[in-house]
Design an enzyme around this catalytic site. Structure first.
Site, PDB file in Angstrom:
ATOM      1  N   HIS A  13       1.001  -1.150   0.065  1.00 59.21           N
ATOM      2  CA  HIS A  13      -0.009   0.273  -0.085  1.00 59.21           C
ATOM      3  C   HIS A  13       0.841   1.190   0.075  1.00 59.21           C
ATOM      4  CE1 HIS A  13      -3.671  -2.087   1.602  1.00 59.21           C
ATOM      5  NE2 HIS A  13      -3.926  -2.083   0.297  1.00 59.21           N
ATOM      6  N   ASP A  63       1.369   4.067   1.213  1.00 61.05           N
ATOM      7  CA  ASP A  63       1.904   4.786   2.303  1.00 61.05           C
ATOM      8  C   ASP A  63       3.033   4.173   3.200  1.00 61.05           C
ATOM      9  OD1 ASP A  63      -0.246   3.045   3.083  1.00 61.05           O
ATOM     10  OD2 ASP A  63      -0.571   3.769   4.968  1.00 61.05           O
ATOM     11  N   HIS A  64       3.418   2.933   2.523  1.00 60.68           N
ATOM     12  CA  HIS A  64       4.298   2.043   3.215  1.00 60.68           C
ATOM     13  C   HIS A  64       5.552   1.919   2.334  1.00 60.68           C
ATOM     14  CE1 HIS A  64       2.116   0.549   6.894  1.00 60.68           C
ATOM     15  NE2 HIS A  64       1.215   1.031   6.146  1.00 60.68           N
ATOM     16  N   HIS A  92      -3.960  -8.535   7.155  1.00 60.22           N
ATOM     17  CA  HIS A  92      -4.403  -7.251   6.539  1.00 60.22           C
ATOM     18  C   HIS A  92      -5.269  -7.819   5.388  1.00 60.22           C
ATOM     19  CE1 HIS A  92      -4.252  -2.957   5.942  1.00 60.22           C
ATOM     20  NE2 HIS A  92      -3.451  -3.175   4.889  1.00 60.22           N
ATOM     21  N   ASP A 142       0.588  -3.313   9.007  1.00 59.49           N
ATOM     22  CA  ASP A 142      -0.824  -3.194   9.100  1.00 59.49           C
ATOM     23  C   ASP A 142      -1.635  -4.511   9.284  1.00 59.49           C
ATOM     24  OD1 ASP A 142      -0.127  -0.530   8.341  1.00 59.49           O
ATOM     25  OD2 ASP A 142      -1.451  -0.498   6.576  1.00 59.49           O
ATOM     26  N   HIS A 173       0.626   4.262  13.003  1.00 57.87           N
ATOM     27  CA  HIS A 173      -0.379   4.174  11.824  1.00 57.87           C
ATOM     28  C   HIS A 173      -1.733   4.631  12.341  1.00 57.87           C
ATOM     29  CE1 HIS A 173      -2.401   2.798   8.190  1.00 57.87           C
ATOM     30  NE2 HIS A 173      -1.098   2.130   7.646  1.00 57.87           N
TER      31      HIS A 173
END
Lengths: 302, 302
Positions: free
Chosen positions: A62, A64-65, A137, A207, A265
């Site tokens: 994802h 944002d990572h 996740h 996550d 997070h």
């Protein structure tokens, strides 16, 4: 083992918090767990240098990572890096990251090795290993264990003197765990060393919904860094999107009997993290809602 | 036409300045010129919303100018964008950006159109056009002209009254440039309108050595935003890497007879921009070394 949170928000950044990146200084190198957009600039604001990063561990793909990777790598290159860089991640790492690093007019002047890790993979290094484990996740995601190796016990000078061992090379050999012979006497290291000192252990959940894999892998860790996207009033939403509430993170920490829990997070909706930290503390006292640039020294147990 | 500098550094970000991104609010939409890593977060810190961005113009494919795109687009998506987004850039745009936006587990829920522009291309919109022109960098790079269309002159109420035109729809038609017939009399718009008002013009050089293409395209612009990577003592280095010094940028501004010059793409070596602004001002008085979040209202000439 010095920990610095370079990004503690999630999904997308906000004014207060950047997206996930956790740096761990161990000896002269830095291990980086996740690398959200803007991580290179977070490094510049911190006291750590991104040039010391030797290994990067990506939890999942994802944005944002991992979207901070190309900028970080390009800036390493512009700063004349020559040292190799290793990047680890779940299935898809080689294709995704090699594509990402090849975009535009760029080719690195240093070697970058990409590795895909399976559930329960372990990567061994001299002074520590990093273990990967699958978490829960909505896309394939890894959590990571950074486990320092057990070190020999402390050298007891009084015992060495009592045994009439001459100072110098004999001391060093015993410290290295080697048996020596002094004037015909065989002396084993356990005669002068204290109990072996267990290595420090840090676990990053990636996550995840609360899950047994984190509890199992985080057992007795010095530090657990756990997804705490939302507060308990939004537990259903957290579940749907594959995340944990702060309370759930604390329940995992309690079951795993870790020494310290850091929540990360955080959804951009929280510009004040008190609500998250407080609900975690009700379950597990040693909980901290991590914020950008928070530092923590992981000490050896005494 | 409201200008805000979201990133004014170049090559890589530093603590003080992020990498290039220039937002121009025109009516209810925002045009974005370049989109370096971290641009979405710069938007969040600014008073502008990235949800209003309708068109993005990328100058070239060095990382500091485009690596903020995937994060920005993904955050637009997470914020439930439905409006189309258009992204323009030089040759390579379609392949590079479609690859970039397709990485990891992401697909946009809104339409993204990608366009490649050639030297001297012009993209026409209702109230303005954007022209592209090739500049002199070390990879294919475009500069951009944002030219507002000429607007009709101001409506002169006194003249309308003197001509006995009844207020209401007739006024509106004349304001729209249409000829009307009142009680058999034909009245053309020029009878009640002042001189046509020229549109405002903003030019962004992209990364470039000083070159004639910028001088030609920036002629009489309200605002020129020009590469000023280094100061004059490093002119040779600027030339080698395809950049300009602040003095050279000022010389271009002077030759183009622009109204205002903003210097950007400062090398991270300058945490104080005074040296750049001062050497530019020696050549062209209306020079400003732009810094992150600087705003400027581009007004119509009176």
């Amino acid at each position: 083992m010095h920990l610095i949170f370079l990004g503690t928000g999630g999904s997308w950044p906000c004014k207060e918090y950047n997206v996930p990146a956790i740096a761990v200084k161990i000896g002269s190198e830095i291990l980086l767990f996740d690398c959200g957009e803007g991580t290179q600039r977070q490094f510049m604001i911190s006291k750590f240098s991104f040039m010391q990063v030797s290994k990067i561990f990506i939890s999942h793909f994802h944005g944002d990572h991992f979207l901070g990777l190309p900028g970080l790598v390009q800036s390493m290159n512009l700063n004349n890096r020559t040292a190799d860089l290793a990047i680890y991640g779940p299935k898809g790492t080689i294709k995704t990251i090699s594509t990402l690093l090849d975009l535009g007019y760029f080719s690195a002047g240093f070697k970058i090795d990409l590795y895909e890790l399976n559930d329960n993979a372990r990567v061994n290094f001299d002074k520590y290993y990093v273990g990967a484990f699958s978490v829960d996740h909505d896309v394939p995601t890894l959590g990571y264990v950074l486990q320092e190796r057990t070190r020999a016990g402390k050298f007891n000078l009084d015992k060495a003197k009592a045994l009439d061992i001459p100072p110098g090379p004999f001391y060093r050999k015993l410290q290295q765990g080697k048996t020596i012979t002094v004037s015909g006497r065989v002396i084993t290291p356990d005669k002068v060393l204290g109990s072996p000192r267990p290595g420090r252990k840090l676990v990053y959940s990636g996550d995840t919904r609360p899950c047994d894999a984190v509890i199992k892998n985080a057992k007795s860790a010095n530090v657990l860094i756990h997804d705490a996207c939302l507060d308990s009033t939004l537990e259903q939403k957290a579940h749907i999107y594959g995340h944990s509430t702060a309370r759930q993170a604390a329940e995992v920490a309690k079951k795993a009997k870790v020494k310290m829990l850091f929540l990360i997070h955080h959804s951009p909706r929280y510009n004040d993290l008190t609500i998250l930290e407080e609900e975690a503390k009700e379950v597990f006292k040693r909980s901290i809602a991590a914020y950008d640039f928070l530092e923590y020294q992981i000490k050896h147990a005494k």
